[in-house]
Every structure is written in C-alpha cells, then in structure tokens.
Design a protein around this motif. Structure first.
Motif: not given
Ligand SMILES: C[S@@+](CC[C@H](N)C(=O)[O-])C[C@H]1O[C@@H](n2cnc3c(N)ncnc32)[C@H](O)[C@@H]1O
Length: 436
Positions: A90-100
C-alpha cells in the motif's frame, strides 16, 4: 468504537509447524514459477510486454518490492511469521510507519522491536482517527476484522488491530457498501450459494480477506497477480482462511483451474496465465482493481480492460479505485478502461470525509442502476444525506490535515499532470512531504 490499547508483535500468535510447512510449500511453488517464467513465456509465444512485470515492477526501476519478495521466498520462519512487516503493497511501511515508494531496503526486525517501536510511536497516528471516522456510520457487519497473526501490528479497536492498511481496506469496503454492492453480493450468495470475485493485483490479500469475512467464506475468489505478489497473498490467505480451498495455478493444465459448483476458496493465477482463467468462461460477479492499474504499462491495462469486458458481461461489475498517476510518470488507467467498458458509475463517498487515494468507480456493461437499483442503496433519505454532508465538513475542520489532503486531491483533479508535478516540487522545496 473503543480504542483499548496497542497490538504489538508479542500479541500476535505464532504460526504452527503445519502452517509454516504449508507456507514453505507455497514459497517453493512460487519460486518455480518465477524462475521458469521467462522460458515459459518464450515457449508459449506470449507477448513479453504484457506477461513480464512492467512499469513500477520493472526490475530496473527504483522500487521496494523485488527485494522484499526475495526475502520472503527464502522461507525463514521468523520472516514468514511476520509476513505483514515485509509484504508491503500500500506504500505504507508498518515498520517505519511511513510511506515508502522507492529504495531497496528490507526492514530489519531486531529482538527488541516492540520496545523500540512503542517508544518511537507512543500514540495512535491519524489513520486510527480516520478509521474511527469512516466506521461511524456503517453497521457492525460491514466492518472488516483482521486477525493478530503474521505480524499485524497496530492499535486495538473492538478487539482487532487497526493500522493504515486496515483503514485502506475498510475504506474500500465502505465504498462498496455505499453503492449497494455488498448487499447485492450477499443477495447473490443467498441465491447461488457463493459469488465469483476476481481481483487483479491483490497485494498481500488484505481486501480478499476482508470481503471473504463479510461474505462468511461464500466466495470463489481468484487473484490474478505477478507471482512475486501471489507469494504473499497465498501465504496470508492460507493462514487466515484455512478451511477454504487454495489453488496456485502453474499453467501445466487449465483443467486444474476449474472448480466444482460447491467449491469455495481462492485461486491464485499468475498474470501471464490469465488467459487460461478467461478461457474457463466463468462469469464474474465482482472484479476488483485498486491502486494497481497505474502501476502497469498501458498495454497491460488495455489487455485487462478487454478481458474484463467479457468476464463481467451482463450482471457483473468492476470496482476500481485508482488515481491519475500521470503526474508521477505512471498512468491514467480510467481513460484506457473506458475503451472497453461501456458504463462508468462514480462512487461519491458519503461515510468517508476524504478518500485516501484516487477515485472510485464502478464499471459495467449495462448501467449500474440495472444491476443495483438506487432504492436498494443505503443512505437514501435526504435528511441523512444532509447530516452526513455536514459531518464530513465538520471532520475537515476538526482535522485540518484532512482538509489539506482534500485540497491536494482537488488540485490534482483540475490541474494538468505537469503543473501538478511542478506544484509538488515547490511544496516539497518549502518543507512539504508530498510523496505520492
Ligand atoms: C500497489 S499494489 C496494490 C495492492 C492492493 N490492490 C491494494 O490496494 O493494496 C499493486 C498490485 O498490482 C500488482 N501488479 C503489478 N503488475 C501487475 C500485472 N501486470 N498484472 C497483475 N497484477 C499486477 C502488484 O503485484 C501488486 O499486487
């Protein structure tokens, strides 16, 4: 909708020996598909421009997916057991809580991940607020529930984890509900025993899981995707829906794709074998594409549009939510779909103050009103509609960040892609963080 705490890795159940063994088998099956793909395509004389990963999935492109696939397919227990931290679609990285959206990094998950994470992200983020907003006006049986397994981390609402991805899939469910689609699918389940759903580009299977739950497992759900992504959906859905059937199609014999009437479950079809699925002649009640067509090449989207025309035929619908990706060098898929699909019915959200990405449309070969009559849709009364309109405006005032997203979307819809790209550059020059 009470928020009762957070859900960390320690709150997830671990995969059993059997579950891990099944996931390892999936890894071997998918690895074989990926390794033999180029020869298979050449041997069958398939068009490489359609069959091979393109655009955002080009191995040469700046994209985070390929290395994550390699990490998962290596089939280590600690990776599969936390699949959701690696399978990022989804572009959202659960680990960094940011869009990647670029880069090649695969997250490292240290032993003390929970402690570090909780320190770094002590409070619920705005996706949790947004989740509570969009679930306010939908009945409880329209809320998707995601299990605490495979590394699903987030905040606990009604006993289940909520995070950006849960928000995103709930948003899609809300849109389907508002348009009367969920009600229509449930009606067809009562009449026919199950519904046939086809999702093109299913990511890790989040929406497939959500819809299957809302339909109590009465689905013949086919995911057509790059095999690299089928790896994640086959593992995720295999663990979350163990009682349903699961078939990974390898192209050896199209007969392996056909299923008896009473069969329920998931079929995983590699994109370059999609014509075998179309060859079955099975009508599809609901086709889905969300945030995927713009990732593909124009030829690939045209290919799917042409085939969807036959698959949805008279009574079927394509639910499609995508953004015009031209400003970031991707596609505007809606103009390409319009070449093949006769009727377009925009869904203007009523229970969602601001849609997270793109615009949602229903496509069909006959007017959508003939498939689901307006009287059967929820929120029909004028009073309720006005109340919802006022509530949406109030949400934008209460959360000004949402107002900005709304403004961005309005500009994106009205400006040319080049002008919007320029505006984004200027915004980011002054400290803005607009990525995608
Ligand atoms: C950004 S993800 C979106 C996933 C999911 N639909 C969602 O909304 O979260 C894009 C999806 O499109 C898939 N995809 C890319 N190229 C494809 C192709 N040629 N055929 C089918 N799926 C493709 C990717 O593998 C991935 O699953």
């Amino acid at each position: 909708m009470e928020l009762t705490g957070r859900i960390s890795l320690r709150d997830n159940r671990s995969l059993s020996k059997d579950e891990f063994a099944r996931a390892s088998e999936i890894c071997s099956a998918i690895r074989k598909l990926v390794d033999s793909r180029a020869d298979f395509i050449a041997g069958k004389g398939l068009d490489p421009a359609i069959a091979l990963p393109g655009n955002n999935w080009d191995p040469e492109a700046d994209q985070p997916f390929l290395n994550r696939y390699r990490h998962i397919v290596a089939a280590k227990y600690e990776v599969i057991n936390r699949l959701r931290l690696y399978a990022q679609f989804s572009s959202f990285d659960l680990v960094t809580q940011s869009m990647v959206t670029g880069g090649r990094e695969v997250p490292e998950i240290p032993e003390d991940f929970d402690e570090r994470f909780e320190k770094q992200f002590p409070k619920p983020d705005h996706w949790i607020d947004r989740y509570r907003m969009i679930t306010r006006f939908v009945p409880a049986d329209i809320r998707a529930r995601f299990p605490r397994v495979l590394g699903e981390i987030g905040w606990e609402i009604d006993g289940h984890p909520v995070n950006h991805d849960v928000y995103a899939y709930q948003e899609r469910i809300n849109l389907m509900f508002e348009s009367g689609l969920i009600d229509e699918l449930r009606r067809r389940v009562r009449t026919n025993g199950s519904v046939r759903i086809l999702e093109i580009g299913g990511g890790y299977g989040g929406l497939a899981h959500a819809l299957t739950g809302l339909l109590h497992g009465a689905v013949k759900y086919t995911i057509c995707d790059l095999p690299e992504s089928l790896l994640s959906s086959a593992i995720y859905l295999g663990v979350t829906h163990p009682r349903l059937g699961h078939r990974i199609y390898d192209g050896a014999d199209p007969a392996n794709l056909s299923v008896p009437d009473e069969w329920l479950g998931f079929r995983y079809v590699p994109n370059y074998l999609f014509d075998d699925f179309c060859g079955l002649g099975e009508p599809v009640d609901l086709a889905i594409n969300t945030l995927s067509f713009p990732e593909m090449t124009e030829a690939q989207v045209r290919y799917y549009g042409q085939r969807l025309k036959g698959l949805i035929g008279g009574g079927g619908v394509l639910f499609e939510q995508n953004e015009d990706g031209r400003w970031m060098g991707l596609l505007d898929c809606k103009t390409i779909l319009a070449e093949s699909l006769a009727c377009r019915h925009p869904i203007l959200p009523k229970t969602i103050p601001v849609i997270s990405k793109g615009r949602a449309d229903l496509w069909s070969m006959e007017p959508f009103e003939m498939i689901v009559s307006p009287e059967r849709r929820p929120f029909g009364g004028a009073g309720l509609r006005i109340r919802l309109r006022v509530w949406r405006a109030f949400c934008l005032v209460r959360a000004p960040g949402l107002g900005l997203v709304r403004l961005r979307q309005a500009l994106q819809a009205r400006l040319s892609p080049a002008v919007f790209r320029g505006l984004k550059k200027i915004w980011n020059l002054f400290g803005g963080r607009m990525k995608a």
